[in-house]
Motif scaffolding. Structure first.
Motif, PDB file in Angstrom:
ATOM      1  N   ALA A   1     -27.548 -21.945  19.536  1.00  0.00           N
ATOM      2  CA  ALA A   1     -28.906 -22.194  19.061  1.00  0.00           C
ATOM      3  C   ALA A   1     -29.498 -20.759  19.562  1.00  0.00           C
ATOM      4  CB  ALA A   1     -29.498 -23.277  20.033  1.00  0.00           C
ATOM      5  N   SER A   2     -29.180 -20.085  20.514  1.00  0.00           N
ATOM      6  CA  SER A   2     -29.506 -18.840  20.802  1.00  0.00           C
ATOM      7  C   SER A   2     -29.807 -17.907  19.493  1.00  0.00           C
ATOM      8  CB  SER A   2     -29.098 -18.260  22.079  1.00  0.00           C
ATOM      9  OG  SER A   2     -29.355 -19.119  23.151  1.00  0.00           O
ATOM     10  N   GLU A   3     -28.122 -17.796  19.069  1.00  0.00           N
ATOM     11  CA  GLU A   3     -27.918 -16.936  18.203  1.00  0.00           C
ATOM     12  C   GLU A   3     -28.728 -17.421  16.880  1.00  0.00           C
ATOM     13  OE1 GLU A   3     -23.408 -15.590  19.879  1.00  0.00           O
ATOM     14  OE2 GLU A   3     -23.563 -17.134  18.187  1.00  0.00           O
ATOM     15  N   ASP A   4     -28.686 -18.630  16.501  1.00  0.00           N
ATOM     16  CA  ASP A   4     -29.347 -19.030  15.337  1.00  0.00           C
ATOM     17  C   ASP A   4     -30.772 -18.714  15.239  1.00  0.00           C
ATOM     18  OD1 ASP A   4     -26.947 -19.902  14.336  1.00  0.00           O
ATOM     19  OD2 ASP A   4     -27.547 -21.933  14.614  1.00  0.00           O
ATOM     20  N   TRP A   5     -31.495 -18.803  16.429  1.00  0.00           N
ATOM     21  CA  TRP A   5     -32.759 -18.482  16.467  1.00  0.00           C
ATOM     22  C   TRP A   5     -33.197 -17.250  16.374  1.00  0.00           C
ATOM     23  CZ3 TRP A   5     -37.736 -19.764  15.965  1.00  0.00           C
ATOM     24  CH2 TRP A   5     -38.682 -19.139  16.436  1.00  0.00           C
TER      25      TRP A   5
ATOM     26  N   LEU B   1     -29.368 -14.133  25.368  1.00  0.00           N
ATOM     27  CA  LEU B   1     -27.988 -14.948  25.105  1.00  0.00           C
ATOM     28  C   LEU B   1     -27.424 -15.558  26.373  1.00  0.00           C
ATOM     29  CD1 LEU B   1     -26.221 -12.669  22.436  1.00  0.00           C
ATOM     30  CD2 LEU B   1     -27.582 -14.932  22.001  1.00  0.00           C
ATOM     31  N   PRO B   2     -26.772 -16.704  26.424  1.00  0.00           N
ATOM     32  CA  PRO B   2     -26.233 -17.326  27.660  1.00  0.00           C
ATOM     33  C   PRO B   2     -25.060 -16.336  28.172  1.00  0.00           C
ATOM     34  CG  PRO B   2     -25.855 -18.717  25.970  1.00  0.00           C
ATOM     35  CD  PRO B   2     -26.712 -17.681  25.257  1.00  0.00           C
ATOM     36  N   PRO B   3     -24.972 -16.558  29.265  1.00  0.00           N
ATOM     37  CA  PRO B   3     -23.525 -15.822  29.783  1.00  0.00           C
ATOM     38  C   PRO B   3     -22.394 -16.133  29.107  1.00  0.00           C
ATOM     39  CG  PRO B   3     -24.701 -16.941  31.566  1.00  0.00           C
ATOM     40  CD  PRO B   3     -25.286 -17.202  30.345  1.00  0.00           C
ATOM     41  N   GLY B   4     -21.338 -15.205  29.212  1.00  0.00           N
ATOM     42  CA  GLY B   4     -19.884 -15.806  28.722  1.00  0.00           C
ATOM     43  C   GLY B   4     -19.685 -15.731  27.143  1.00  0.00           C
TER      44      GLY B   4
ATOM     45  N   PHE C   1     -33.669 -24.736  25.274  1.00  0.00           N
ATOM     46  CA  PHE C   1     -32.515 -25.489  24.661  1.00  0.00           C
ATOM     47  C   PHE C   1     -32.213 -26.624  25.573  1.00  0.00           C
ATOM     48  CE2 PHE C   1     -32.202 -21.332  22.595  1.00  0.00           C
ATOM     49  CZ  PHE C   1     -32.916 -21.611  21.232  1.00  0.00           C
ATOM     50  N   VAL C   2     -31.783 -27.732  25.139  1.00  0.00           N
ATOM     51  CA  VAL C   2     -31.223 -28.786  25.935  1.00  0.00           C
ATOM     52  C   VAL C   2     -30.169 -29.192  24.802  1.00  0.00           C
ATOM     53  CG1 VAL C   2     -31.235 -31.281  26.812  1.00  0.00           C
ATOM     54  CG2 VAL C   2     -32.948 -29.615  27.330  1.00  0.00           C
ATOM     55  N   ALA C   3     -28.700 -29.166  25.562  1.00  0.00           N
ATOM     56  CA  ALA C   3     -27.803 -29.344  24.692  1.00  0.00           C
ATOM     57  C   ALA C   3     -26.603 -29.931  25.531  1.00  0.00           C
ATOM     58  CB  ALA C   3     -27.019 -28.284  23.948  1.00  0.00           C
ATOM     59  N   ARG C   4     -25.167 -30.147  24.938  1.00  0.00           N
ATOM     60  CA  ARG C   4     -24.175 -30.718  25.986  1.00  0.00           C
ATOM     61  C   ARG C   4     -23.009 -29.717  26.363  1.00  0.00           C
ATOM     62  NH1 ARG C   4     -27.509 -33.805  25.001  1.00  0.00           N
ATOM     63  NH2 ARG C   4     -27.784 -35.871  24.790  1.00  0.00           N
ATOM     64  N   THR C   5     -23.057 -28.864  25.489  1.00  0.00           N
ATOM     65  CA  THR C   5     -21.953 -27.702  25.754  1.00  0.00           C
ATOM     66  C   THR C   5     -22.512 -26.295  25.774  1.00  0.00           C
ATOM     67  OG1 THR C   5     -21.489 -27.413  23.440  1.00  0.00           O
ATOM     68  CG2 THR C   5     -20.203 -29.251  24.638  1.00  0.00           C
TER      69      THR C   5
END
Ligand code: MN
Length: 296
Positions: A267-271, A293-296, A256-260
């Motif tokens: 996006a990770s959870e939705d997929w 899932l991204p950290p944090g 994924f490429v995004a801003r925040t």
């Protein structure tokens, strides 16, 4: 006039990794020392690898947002399937350009009948904010503009060079060019001064502005240069990639490429919940890939 010292040339060591079931990859971007060159934000060189035995390339259904993927082969064949219903085989000299926009999913595999060797590049282009939520799209270009220049054969993958323009739909000022030398060559390539550039060797070696470059290394040239000298002692093949420095914020996680960070997590959870906007890949014989899932 005081002279402004030119920004230094960088040579980045690609990171070696393995994709799927044994596909060797040299990942030049993103790197610890550099995130992007123009809107080019991910540069993978895969192979050369023998795929005569076993299953070859097997990358199960996975999503993308906010970017375009570029597939370019030196040898072999890859079969692409996506959630738009595309089923497309790609061969050397052809370009596959997939625009993820607001969401797409795809798979990549070696076709059952295939040449013994596989070798190529997979590149990503970050979409600007104005286009990041666009409708997903897929473009297969069976032929690209090709020209001879000072002993080189040039293929214009993206953007324009010496008056030849690629039909690939890109959304920021970009250059993607393959340079192929059949034998010892010396050439001068005109560069746009407002672009930064990178050279990624695909086969053999070359000397670029005095710097020796081999596969596994990326030469990065800052903006403000109007030419590049290339010399080879024999056959060689490389990609010259360029673009206007990407001024917007850009974050990457997995595919994924995004801003925040929030957009990347969503996006990770939705997929992983198989949200409708990623569509479905039909016909791939294997499981889809779960997003970490991204950290944090
Ligand atoms: Mn992909």
């Amino acid at each position: 006039m005081p002279t402004v010292p030119a920004a230094p040339v960088q040579i980045l060591e690609a990171q070696s990794t393995v994709l799927g079931e044994g596909m060797p990859i040299a990942r030049a971007l993103p790197s610890r020392h550099r995130r992007m060159v123009g809107a080019w934000c991910f540069l993978d060189h895969f192979g050369p690898v023998d795929v005569a035995q076993g299953s070859g390339m097997r990358v199960g259904p996975h999503p993308h947002i906010g970017l375009q993927t570029v597939t370019w082969l030196v040898e072999g064949e890859v079969l692409h399937r996506d959630s738009l219903g595309t089923v497309q085989r790609i061969r050397p000299g052809q370009l596959n350009l997939m625009t993820a926009g607001r969401g797409i999913s795809h798979s990549e595999e070696s076709p059952q009948q295939r040449p013994a060797r596989l070798h190529g590049a997979q590149l990503w282009i970050a979409l600007p904010a104005s286009r990041r939520d666009c409708e997903p799209a897929f473009q297969h270009l069976p032929e690209l503009p090709r020209l001879r220049h000072q002993g080189l054969t040039l293929s214009v993958l993206a953007g324009e060079f010496l008056g030849e323009r690629s039909p690939a739909d890109v959304h920021t000022p970009l250059l993607g060019l393959e340079l192929l030398a059949d034998s010892a060559t010396q050439a001068t390539l005109a560069l746009r001064g407002d672009f930064e550039h990178a050279v990624m060797m695909l086969e053999h070696e070359a000397v670029l502005d005095g710097q020796a470059l081999a596969p596994g290394r990326l030469l990065v040239l800052p903006a403000g240069r109007d030419s590049l000298q290339l010399r080879t002692d024999g056959a060689a093949r490389c990609l010259l990639l360029g673009g206007e420095p990407f001024a917007e914020s850009m974050r990457m996680w997995w595919n994924f490429v995004a801003r925040t960070p929030e957009e990347l997590r969503k996006a990770s959870e939705d997929w992983n919940a198989q949200a409708d906007y990623f569509g479905r890949v039909r016909g791939y014989d294997g499981p889809w890939l779960r997003a970490p899932l991204p950290p944090g």
